[in-house]
Design a protein around this motif. Structure first.
Motif, PDB file in Angstrom:
ATOM      1  N   TRP A  36     -57.909  36.816   0.725  1.00  0.00           N
ATOM      2  CA  TRP A  36     -57.253  38.088   1.622  1.00  0.00           C
ATOM      3  C   TRP A  36     -57.246  37.370   3.014  1.00  0.00           C
ATOM      4  O   TRP A  36     -58.420  36.833   3.364  1.00  0.00           O
ATOM      5  CB  TRP A  36     -57.882  39.387   1.470  1.00  0.00           C
ATOM      6  CG  TRP A  36     -57.468  40.159   0.582  1.00  0.00           C
ATOM      7  CD1 TRP A  36     -57.863  40.089  -0.684  1.00  0.00           C
ATOM      8  CD2 TRP A  36     -56.276  41.048   0.532  1.00  0.00           C
ATOM      9  NE1 TRP A  36     -57.216  41.034  -1.645  1.00  0.00           N
ATOM     10  CE2 TRP A  36     -56.465  41.545  -0.928  1.00  0.00           C
ATOM     11  CE3 TRP A  36     -55.531  41.594   1.246  1.00  0.00           C
ATOM     12  CZ2 TRP A  36     -55.294  42.670  -1.510  1.00  0.00           C
ATOM     13  CZ3 TRP A  36     -54.719  42.596   1.165  1.00  0.00           C
ATOM     14  CH2 TRP A  36     -54.753  43.013  -0.274  1.00  0.00           C
ATOM     15  N   GLN A  37     -56.258  37.521   3.771  1.00  0.00           N
ATOM     16  CA  GLN A  37     -56.360  36.871   5.230  1.00  0.00           C
ATOM     17  C   GLN A  37     -55.842  37.969   6.224  1.00  0.00           C
ATOM     18  O   GLN A  37     -55.265  39.029   6.059  1.00  0.00           O
ATOM     19  CB  GLN A  37     -55.347  35.772   5.119  1.00  0.00           C
ATOM     20  CG  GLN A  37     -55.627  34.511   4.383  1.00  0.00           C
ATOM     21  CD  GLN A  37     -54.370  33.528   4.180  1.00  0.00           C
ATOM     22  OE1 GLN A  37     -53.329  33.664   4.477  1.00  0.00           O
ATOM     23  NE2 GLN A  37     -54.808  32.399   4.272  1.00  0.00           N
ATOM     24  N   PRO A  50     -65.425  35.813   1.493  1.00  0.00           N
ATOM     25  CA  PRO A  50     -65.519  36.138   0.184  1.00  0.00           C
ATOM     26  C   PRO A  50     -65.940  37.528  -0.220  1.00  0.00           C
ATOM     27  O   PRO A  50     -65.212  37.990  -1.075  1.00  0.00           O
ATOM     28  CB  PRO A  50     -66.184  34.786  -0.299  1.00  0.00           C
ATOM     29  CG  PRO A  50     -66.157  33.803   0.598  1.00  0.00           C
ATOM     30  CD  PRO A  50     -66.231  34.451   2.004  1.00  0.00           C
ATOM     31  N   GLY A  51     -66.989  37.730   0.270  1.00  0.00           N
ATOM     32  CA  GLY A  51     -67.345  39.359   0.052  1.00  0.00           C
ATOM     33  C   GLY A  51     -66.566  40.424   0.628  1.00  0.00           C
ATOM     34  O   GLY A  51     -66.372  41.427  -0.125  1.00  0.00           O
ATOM     35  N   HIS A  52     -65.783  40.159   1.539  1.00  0.00           N
ATOM     36  CA  HIS A  52     -64.761  41.047   2.051  1.00  0.00           C
ATOM     37  C   HIS A  52     -63.621  41.002   1.395  1.00  0.00           C
ATOM     38  O   HIS A  52     -63.089  42.024   1.059  1.00  0.00           O
ATOM     39  CB  HIS A  52     -64.641  40.682   3.688  1.00  0.00           C
ATOM     40  CG  HIS A  52     -65.747  41.250   4.420  1.00  0.00           C
ATOM     41  ND1 HIS A  52     -66.362  40.252   5.384  1.00  0.00           N
ATOM     42  CD2 HIS A  52     -66.645  42.195   4.788  1.00  0.00           C
ATOM     43  CE1 HIS A  52     -67.303  40.768   6.325  1.00  0.00           C
ATOM     44  NE2 HIS A  52     -67.563  41.883   5.591  1.00  0.00           N
ATOM     45  N   ALA A  53     -63.233  40.007   1.089  1.00  0.00           N
ATOM     46  CA  ALA A  53     -62.026  39.709   0.015  1.00  0.00           C
ATOM     47  C   ALA A  53     -62.173  40.323  -1.157  1.00  0.00           C
ATOM     48  O   ALA A  53     -61.532  41.206  -1.558  1.00  0.00           O
ATOM     49  CB  ALA A  53     -61.766  38.207  -0.196  1.00  0.00           C
ATOM     50  N   VAL A  54     -63.448  40.205  -1.856  1.00  0.00           N
ATOM     51  CA  VAL A  54     -63.770  41.233  -3.149  1.00  0.00           C
ATOM     52  C   VAL A  54     -63.566  42.639  -2.810  1.00  0.00           C
ATOM     53  O   VAL A  54     -63.035  43.182  -3.809  1.00  0.00           O
ATOM     54  CB  VAL A  54     -65.253  40.769  -3.724  1.00  0.00           C
ATOM     55  CG1 VAL A  54     -65.845  41.608  -4.578  1.00  0.00           C
ATOM     56  CG2 VAL A  54     -65.108  39.047  -4.001  1.00  0.00           C
ATOM     57  N   SER A  55     -64.119  42.983  -1.805  1.00  0.00           N
ATOM     58  CA  SER A  55     -64.154  44.665  -1.564  1.00  0.00           C
ATOM     59  C   SER A  55     -62.570  45.043  -1.327  1.00  0.00           C
ATOM     60  O   SER A  55     -62.442  45.946  -1.737  1.00  0.00           O
ATOM     61  CB  SER A  55     -64.878  44.935   0.024  1.00  0.00           C
ATOM     62  OG  SER A  55     -66.248  44.718  -0.475  1.00  0.00           O
ATOM     63  N   ILE A  56     -61.879  44.072  -0.414  1.00  0.00           N
ATOM     64  CA  ILE A  56     -60.345  44.228  -0.530  1.00  0.00           C
ATOM     65  C   ILE A  56     -59.775  44.290  -1.482  1.00  0.00           C
ATOM     66  O   ILE A  56     -59.018  45.474  -1.834  1.00  0.00           O
ATOM     67  CB  ILE A  56     -59.955  43.491   1.030  1.00  0.00           C
ATOM     68  CG1 ILE A  56     -60.475  43.757   2.181  1.00  0.00           C
ATOM     69  CG2 ILE A  56     -58.315  43.809   0.930  1.00  0.00           C
ATOM     70  CD1 ILE A  56     -60.314  42.808   3.267  1.00  0.00           C
ATOM     71  N   GLU A  57     -59.930  43.404  -2.311  1.00  0.00           N
ATOM     72  CA  GLU A  57     -59.080  43.573  -3.487  1.00  0.00           C
ATOM     73  C   GLU A  57     -59.566  44.509  -4.516  1.00  0.00           C
ATOM     74  O   GLU A  57     -58.741  45.003  -5.214  1.00  0.00           O
ATOM     75  CB  GLU A  57     -59.444  42.076  -4.449  1.00  0.00           C
ATOM     76  CG  GLU A  57     -58.890  41.931  -5.675  1.00  0.00           C
ATOM     77  CD  GLU A  57     -57.230  41.581  -5.528  1.00  0.00           C
ATOM     78  OE1 GLU A  57     -56.717  41.530  -6.661  1.00  0.00           O
ATOM     79  OE2 GLU A  57     -56.922  41.475  -4.449  1.00  0.00           O
ATOM     80  N   GLY A  58     -60.917  44.934  -4.558  1.00  0.00           N
ATOM     81  CA  GLY A  58     -61.384  46.074  -5.454  1.00  0.00           C
ATOM     82  C   GLY A  58     -60.719  47.201  -5.080  1.00  0.00           C
ATOM     83  O   GLY A  58     -60.271  48.221  -5.767  1.00  0.00           O
ATOM     84  N   ALA A  59     -60.492  47.685  -3.773  1.00  0.00           N
ATOM     85  CA  ALA A  59     -59.877  48.734  -3.006  1.00  0.00           C
ATOM     86  C   ALA A  59     -58.306  48.664  -3.476  1.00  0.00           C
ATOM     87  O   ALA A  59     -57.859  49.536  -3.893  1.00  0.00           O
ATOM     88  CB  ALA A  59     -59.845  48.757  -1.525  1.00  0.00           C
ATOM     89  N   PHE A  60     -57.581  47.579  -3.214  1.00  0.00           N
ATOM     90  CA  PHE A  60     -56.247  47.343  -3.403  1.00  0.00           C
ATOM     91  C   PHE A  60     -56.084  47.623  -5.085  1.00  0.00           C
ATOM     92  O   PHE A  60     -55.086  48.438  -5.472  1.00  0.00           O
ATOM     93  CB  PHE A  60     -55.859  45.853  -3.229  1.00  0.00           C
ATOM     94  CG  PHE A  60     -54.166  45.679  -3.141  1.00  0.00           C
ATOM     95  CD1 PHE A  60     -53.692  46.189  -2.217  1.00  0.00           C
ATOM     96  CD2 PHE A  60     -53.727  45.058  -4.399  1.00  0.00           C
ATOM     97  CE1 PHE A  60     -52.119  45.973  -2.153  1.00  0.00           C
ATOM     98  CE2 PHE A  60     -52.157  44.821  -4.282  1.00  0.00           C
ATOM     99  CZ  PHE A  60     -51.643  45.226  -3.235  1.00  0.00           C
ATOM    100  N   ASP A  93     -56.129  49.125   6.302  1.00  0.00           N
ATOM    101  CA  ASP A  93     -55.161  50.116   5.862  1.00  0.00           C
ATOM    102  C   ASP A  93     -54.215  49.211   4.809  1.00  0.00           C
ATOM    103  O   ASP A  93     -53.440  48.352   5.361  1.00  0.00           O
ATOM    104  CB  ASP A  93     -54.216  50.699   6.896  1.00  0.00           C
ATOM    105  CG  ASP A  93     -53.186  51.608   6.596  1.00  0.00           C
ATOM    106  OD1 ASP A  93     -52.583  51.480   5.484  1.00  0.00           O
ATOM    107  OD2 ASP A  93     -52.651  52.351   7.867  1.00  0.00           O
ATOM    108  N   LEU A  94     -54.418  49.449   3.782  1.00  0.00           N
ATOM    109  CA  LEU A  94     -53.844  48.814   2.554  1.00  0.00           C
ATOM    110  C   LEU A  94     -52.275  49.434   2.392  1.00  0.00           C
ATOM    111  O   LEU A  94     -51.510  48.640   1.771  1.00  0.00           O
ATOM    112  CB  LEU A  94     -54.515  48.966   1.168  1.00  0.00           C
ATOM    113  CG  LEU A  94     -55.827  47.992   1.290  1.00  0.00           C
ATOM    114  CD1 LEU A  94     -56.581  48.261   0.017  1.00  0.00           C
ATOM    115  CD2 LEU A  94     -55.554  46.590   1.469  1.00  0.00           C
TER     116      LEU A  94
END
Length: 156
Positions: A36-37, A50-60, A93-94
């Motif tokens: 995620w960028q 990486p930890g934030h990307a995992v959180s964002i992907e999980g929410a998405f 905000d996704l």
């Protein structure tokens, strides 16, 4: 509508996908490999940690519209500082594909930048010709489809 070989009118842009073979498509993508960028400036994008990307992907993937993250500035070290000091609070905000600093209100565009599409995606230009999406956009469109989103905002 995301139907096979269908066109989706999304913000006056026609979108088509190829490669889906009917039925449900369940592709499991490891959240730890997804990028995620956030938009820096000009044409530059920076990866979320990486930890934030995992959180964002999980929410998405869970179809969660917003989430909150504490993000430390680059080069910040927690060695002599309490964990929360120096970190900024952001709302992701996704729906709009934006991150907002909850203190300043400053917003930046975000995008999913992983090439894990299971379909080829294209859009119809003003002349009626179909143009292929960039690889990261195809990944975001496929992930949105798998997660049950009715659409997604793409940032180039």
């Amino acid at each position: 509508m995301w139907g096979s070989d269908s066109a989706l009118n999304c913000a006056a842009t026609h979108v088509s996908r190829r490669g889906h073979h009917g039925g449900s498509s369940h592709v499991l993508v490891s959240a730890s490999t997804v990028r995620w960028q956030w938009h820096c400036h000009g044409h530059e994008w920076a990866d979320f940690a990486p930890g934030h990307a995992v959180s964002i992907e999980g929410a998405f993937n869970a179809h969660v519209a917003t989430l909150h993250l504490n993000i430390s500035p680059p080069g910040w070290s927690a060695s002599n500082t309490p964990l929360t000091q120096g970190a900024a609070q952001y709302t992701i905000d996704l729906n709009q594909m934006l991150q907002m600093n909850t203190t300043s209100g400053f917003q930046r565009r975000i995008r999913r930048a992983s090439a894990d599409a299971t379909e080829a995606w294209s859009w119809k230009d003003d002349r009626g010709a179909w143009q292929p999406y960039e690889v990261h956009a195809c990944g975001q469109l496929s992930a949105a489809l798998r997660a049950g989103w009715s659409g997604t905002v793409l940032h180039a």
